[in-house]
Scaffold this motif. Structure first.
Motif, PDB file in Angstrom:
ATOM      1  N   ALA A 173      40.249  48.542  34.518  1.00 24.32           N
ATOM      2  CA  ALA A 173      39.255  47.966  33.604  1.00 24.32           C
ATOM      3  C   ALA A 173      39.990  47.459  32.371  1.00 24.32           C
ATOM      4  O   ALA A 173      40.606  48.245  31.646  1.00 24.32           O
ATOM      5  N   TYR A 174      39.922  46.153  32.147  1.00 28.70           N
ATOM      6  CA  TYR A 174      40.692  45.546  31.062  1.00 28.70           C
ATOM      7  C   TYR A 174      39.826  45.039  29.913  1.00 28.70           C
ATOM      8  O   TYR A 174      40.284  44.291  29.058  1.00 28.70           O
ATOM      9  N   GLY A 175      38.561  45.454  29.887  1.00 30.09           N
ATOM     10  CA  GLY A 175      37.662  44.992  28.833  1.00 30.09           C
ATOM     11  C   GLY A 175      38.074  45.413  27.437  1.00 30.09           C
ATOM     12  O   GLY A 175      37.717  44.753  26.453  1.00 30.09           O
ATOM     13  N   VAL A 176      38.841  46.521  27.328  1.00 30.48           N
ATOM     14  CA  VAL A 176      39.262  46.987  25.994  1.00 30.48           C
ATOM     15  C   VAL A 176      40.146  45.968  25.296  1.00 30.48           C
ATOM     16  O   VAL A 176      40.274  45.992  24.059  1.00 30.48           O
ATOM     17  N   ASN A 219      47.210  55.908  54.600  1.00 28.59           N
ATOM     18  CA  ASN A 219      48.426  55.173  54.271  1.00 28.59           C
ATOM     19  C   ASN A 219      48.203  54.026  53.300  1.00 28.59           C
ATOM     20  O   ASN A 219      49.063  53.147  53.169  1.00 28.59           O
ATOM     21  N   SER A 220      47.067  54.021  52.621  1.00 35.10           N
ATOM     22  CA  SER A 220      46.791  52.973  51.632  1.00 35.10           C
ATOM     23  C   SER A 220      45.750  53.481  50.644  1.00 35.10           C
ATOM     24  O   SER A 220      45.106  54.497  50.879  1.00 35.10           O
ATOM     25  N   ILE A 221      45.613  52.777  49.543  1.00 41.47           N
ATOM     26  CA  ILE A 221      44.693  53.180  48.486  1.00 41.47           C
ATOM     27  C   ILE A 221      43.514  52.216  48.398  1.00 41.47           C
ATOM     28  O   ILE A 221      43.489  51.176  49.059  1.00 41.47           O
ATOM     29  N   ILE A 222      42.541  52.575  47.575  1.00 42.99           N
ATOM     30  CA  ILE A 222      41.403  51.703  47.259  1.00 42.99           C
ATOM     31  C   ILE A 222      41.567  51.224  45.815  1.00 42.99           C
ATOM     32  O   ILE A 222      41.910  52.010  44.933  1.00 42.99           O
ATOM     33  N   GLN A 223      41.337  49.949  45.577  1.00 42.87           N
ATOM     34  CA  GLN A 223      41.380  49.393  44.223  1.00 42.87           C
ATOM     35  C   GLN A 223      39.961  49.043  43.788  1.00 42.87           C
ATOM     36  O   GLN A 223      39.256  48.317  44.490  1.00 42.87           O
ATOM     37  N   VAL A 224      39.538  49.566  42.632  1.00 38.60           N
ATOM     38  CA  VAL A 224      38.259  49.197  42.027  1.00 38.60           C
ATOM     39  C   VAL A 224      38.572  48.502  40.705  1.00 38.60           C
ATOM     40  O   VAL A 224      39.201  49.100  39.821  1.00 38.60           O
ATOM     41  N   THR A 225      38.177  47.257  40.568  1.00 41.32           N
ATOM     42  CA  THR A 225      38.464  46.484  39.358  1.00 41.32           C
ATOM     43  C   THR A 225      37.166  46.119  38.659  1.00 41.32           C
ATOM     44  O   THR A 225      36.291  45.479  39.242  1.00 41.32           O
ATOM     45  N   ASP A 226      37.049  46.544  37.402  1.00 39.09           N
ATOM     46  CA  ASP A 226      35.867  46.276  36.578  1.00 39.09           C
ATOM     47  C   ASP A 226      36.107  44.995  35.781  1.00 39.09           C
ATOM     48  O   ASP A 226      37.008  44.936  34.936  1.00 39.09           O
ATOM     49  N   LEU A 227      35.303  43.969  36.049  1.00 32.74           N
ATOM     50  CA  LEU A 227      35.485  42.680  35.370  1.00 32.74           C
ATOM     51  C   LEU A 227      34.659  42.545  34.094  1.00 32.74           C
ATOM     52  O   LEU A 227      34.682  41.486  33.458  1.00 32.74           O
ATOM     53  N   LYS A 228      33.959  43.592  33.713  1.00 34.30           N
ATOM     54  CA  LYS A 228      33.110  43.503  32.527  1.00 34.30           C
ATOM     55  C   LYS A 228      33.946  43.287  31.263  1.00 34.30           C
ATOM     56  O   LYS A 228      34.896  44.027  30.996  1.00 34.30           O
ATOM     57  N   ASP A 229      33.581  42.282  30.508  1.00 31.61           N
ATOM     58  CA  ASP A 229      34.223  41.965  29.219  1.00 31.61           C
ATOM     59  C   ASP A 229      35.717  41.669  29.340  1.00 31.61           C
ATOM     60  O   ASP A 229      36.441  41.715  28.340  1.00 31.61           O
ATOM     61  N   PHE A 259      35.415  44.737  43.500  1.00 29.85           N
ATOM     62  CA  PHE A 259      35.236  44.176  42.168  1.00 29.85           C
ATOM     63  C   PHE A 259      33.820  44.499  41.703  1.00 29.85           C
ATOM     64  O   PHE A 259      32.844  44.183  42.392  1.00 29.85           O
ATOM     65  N   ILE A 260      33.698  45.126  40.534  1.00 36.70           N
ATOM     66  CA  ILE A 260      32.384  45.509  40.004  1.00 36.70           C
ATOM     67  C   ILE A 260      32.111  44.799  38.685  1.00 36.70           C
ATOM     68  O   ILE A 260      33.031  44.298  38.037  1.00 36.70           O
ATOM     69  N   ASN A 261      30.834  44.763  38.305  1.00 33.60           N
ATOM     70  CA  ASN A 261      30.408  44.035  37.099  1.00 33.60           C
ATOM     71  C   ASN A 261      30.910  42.597  37.127  1.00 33.60           C
ATOM     72  O   ASN A 261      31.437  42.072  36.142  1.00 33.60           O
ATOM     73  N   VAL A 262      30.737  41.983  38.279  1.00 32.43           N
ATOM     74  CA  VAL A 262      31.264  40.630  38.493  1.00 32.43           C
ATOM     75  C   VAL A 262      30.353  39.593  37.835  1.00 32.43           C
ATOM     76  O   VAL A 262      29.145  39.585  38.072  1.00 32.43           O
ATOM     77  N   PRO A 263      30.908  38.710  37.006  1.00 33.91           N
ATOM     78  CA  PRO A 263      30.090  37.653  36.387  1.00 33.91           C
ATOM     79  C   PRO A 263      29.650  36.624  37.412  1.00 33.91           C
ATOM     80  O   PRO A 263      30.227  36.508  38.496  1.00 33.91           O
ATOM     81  N   TRP A 264      28.643  35.852  37.046  1.00 33.97           N
ATOM     82  CA  TRP A 264      28.029  34.915  37.986  1.00 33.97           C
ATOM     83  C   TRP A 264      29.016  33.896  38.534  1.00 33.97           C
ATOM     84  O   TRP A 264      28.964  33.531  39.714  1.00 33.97           O
ATOM     85  N   TYR A 265      29.963  33.439  37.687  1.00 26.00           N
ATOM     86  CA  TYR A 265      30.860  32.382  38.140  1.00 26.00           C
ATOM     87  C   TYR A 265      31.833  32.899  39.212  1.00 26.00           C
ATOM     88  O   TYR A 265      32.261  32.158  40.087  1.00 26.00           O
ATOM     89  N   PHE A 266      32.178  34.189  39.139  1.00 23.21           N
ATOM     90  CA  PHE A 266      33.076  34.754  40.147  1.00 23.21           C
ATOM     91  C   PHE A 266      32.361  34.833  41.492  1.00 23.21           C
ATOM     92  O   PHE A 266      32.917  34.520  42.541  1.00 23.21           O
ATOM     93  N   LYS A 289      27.861  42.648  41.587  1.00 26.08           N
ATOM     94  CA  LYS A 289      27.492  42.138  40.269  1.00 26.08           C
ATOM     95  C   LYS A 289      27.008  43.262  39.366  1.00 26.08           C
ATOM     96  O   LYS A 289      26.731  44.372  39.819  1.00 26.08           O
ATOM     97  N   GLU A 290      26.911  42.969  38.094  1.00 28.87           N
ATOM     98  CA  GLU A 290      26.478  43.970  37.123  1.00 28.87           C
ATOM     99  C   GLU A 290      25.072  44.459  37.481  1.00 28.87           C
ATOM    100  O   GLU A 290      24.187  43.687  37.817  1.00 28.87           O
TER     101      GLU A 290
END
Length: 432
Positions: A173-176, A219-229, A259-266, A289-290
């Motif tokens: 989460a990179y919104g900060v 043998n692999s991980i899960i990635q959750v990416t928060d696109l909010k802000d 991908f969570i909190n995905v904006p409309w354009y994505f 989406k959010e």
């Protein structure tokens, strides 16, 4: 002691909803141009070849004959290239790649082969570059380094819990970084950026250390990416470098990208590109989406492993207390009020509970109902409207007499179905 989930509108006891998961008392089960846009980078990340959520087989016996031949050719090339080298000169994650009969090495080599469609020369070149990079970067010892990013731990990128199949989950989460001061402290110059990239690799290496590297294992991980802000333009350089590092040096390490909190354009971009993606890629690429975060994550991760900010029950303070206590899941239909009845509470006992409904926007209350006739029901938590952004509720109550606790969620003003979860623990009085 047991709990039942009772829709208030249900016409008969036959329609009582039993929790979908074991009761809370049950023991946990073991368990390339810099001008590329940020959105384009994310789309590229999504289309990188990675295992689908159902992992590829790493059993050599199940490989096609052409794949077995490619694996042996890669081993031969690697042995010729590192003839006379020590084990440490040709190893990854503590696993010697030149050992004979080591199935862990086969798992790693197959990852590089699958990343290059079993083209042996391309796979060999990728592997050699990765070995050189790991040595130069000092990747083998990076997990133990103190890189000084305490303020980012548990906020920007962190490993937390497992999905329902046992894959470690990495949250991003990179919104900060919308805060200019924070952005300057972390990305203000090239040296700061290099240090951040090193920290981001450290987080990934922690997750990889949890993998089995074993046929039939995780043998692999899960990635959750928060696109909010998330500031797209400002993070373009960092995101491209992270994607390049991961693509070149960590092949087939991600089972699913959510991908969570995905904006409309994505969402719009994905709908345009989706027809051109392979079924393999689409099977591990999830867009939410959010407003649908909890509903999406519950499909893959149990609520006790999901952070509270995403509609789960996991709090940072819980992580030092061992494996999380299992939660029971239930659904609140539109127009429905559900009562969770926790019975068998003895006099003097203290009950502590967690409860959450994804996207709340409904009314919640809690009351204690004594068993004795003539006793009054106690309003533990008066009815109140819970906002969509509110996190899981945690509360405690000590009973003076035997009875039951009733947790109520009233969704009668909404038509939307919502996922929910709760758990509890009862501690008997120490007084005899």
């Amino acid at each position: 002691m047991e709990a039942v989930t009772v829709p208030e509108s249900s016409p008969s006891p036959m329609s009582l909803q039993q929790p979908k998961t074991p009761p809370p008392e049950a023991s946990p089960k073991p368990y390339t141009s810099n001008k590329k846009s940020f959105v384009a980078s994310l789309m590229e990340a999504a289309t990188l070849r990675s295992p689908s959520f159902k992992e590829d087989s790493y059993f050599v016996s199940q490989l096609k004959s052409s794949e077995k031949k490619a694996l042996q050719e890669l081993k031969n090339r690697l042995a010729d290239s590192h003839n006379g080298s020590g084990e440490n000169e040709c190893s990854m994650w503590g696993i010697p790649l030149l050992g004979t009969g080591d199935e862990r090495a086969d798992v790693i080599l197959l990852k590089f082969l699958r990343a290059r469609d079993f083209r042996v020369l391309d796979s060999f070149n990728m592997l050699e570059k990765c070995l050189a990079w790991r040595k130069e970067f000092g990747a083998d010892g990076i997990v133990e380094e103190d890189l000084g990013f305490k303020e980012l731990e548990g906020v920007v990128a962190y490993m937390q819990g497992y999905d329902r199949e046992g894959h470690p989950v990495c949250y991003n989460a990179y919104g900060v970084f919308r805060d200019k001061d924070m952005y300057e402290r972390i990305f203000g110059d090239d040296e700061k950026l290099k240090k951040f990239l090193r920290w981001r690799v450290q987080v990934l290496e922690r997750g990889i250390n949890l993998l089995h590297f074993k046929p039939g294992g995780v043998n692999s991980i899960i990635q959750v990416t928060d696109l909010k802000d998330m500031p797209k333009r400002e993070l373009r350089v960092a995101s491209n470098q992270i994607l390049s590092l991961f693509q070149d040096n960590y092949p087939e390490m991600v089972a699913r990208k959510i991908f969570i909190n995905v904006p409309w354009y994505f969402s719009m971009l994905y709908s345009m590109f989706s027809p051109f993606l392979t079924q393999r890629t689409k099977s591990k690429f999830v867009i939410s989406k959010e407003g649908n975060v909890a509903e999406t994550l519950y499909k893959f991760v149990r609520p006790e492993d999901i952070p509270v900010q995403y509609g789960g029950l996991s709090r940072p303070s819980d992580l030092n207390n061992g494996p999380p206590k299992p939660a029971s899941e239930f659904t609140v239909k539109g127009g429905e009020k559900v009562n969770i009845q926790i019975e068998g509470i003895e006099a003097g006992a203290t009950i502590t509970w967690d409860i959450v409904v994804g996207g709340w926007d409904l009314e919640y209350s809690a009351e204690f109902v004594p068993n004795a006739e003539g006793s009054y029901t106690i309003a533990v938590e008066k009815p109140r409207k819970i906002s969509p952004s509110e996190e899981a509720i945690r509360n405690s109550f000590t009973s003076k007499e035997a009875g039951k606790l009733v947790l109520s969620v009233d969704n009668s003003s909404s038509r939307r179905r919502k996922v929910a979860a709760y758990r509890y623990i009862v501690r008997k009085s120490s007084l005899v």
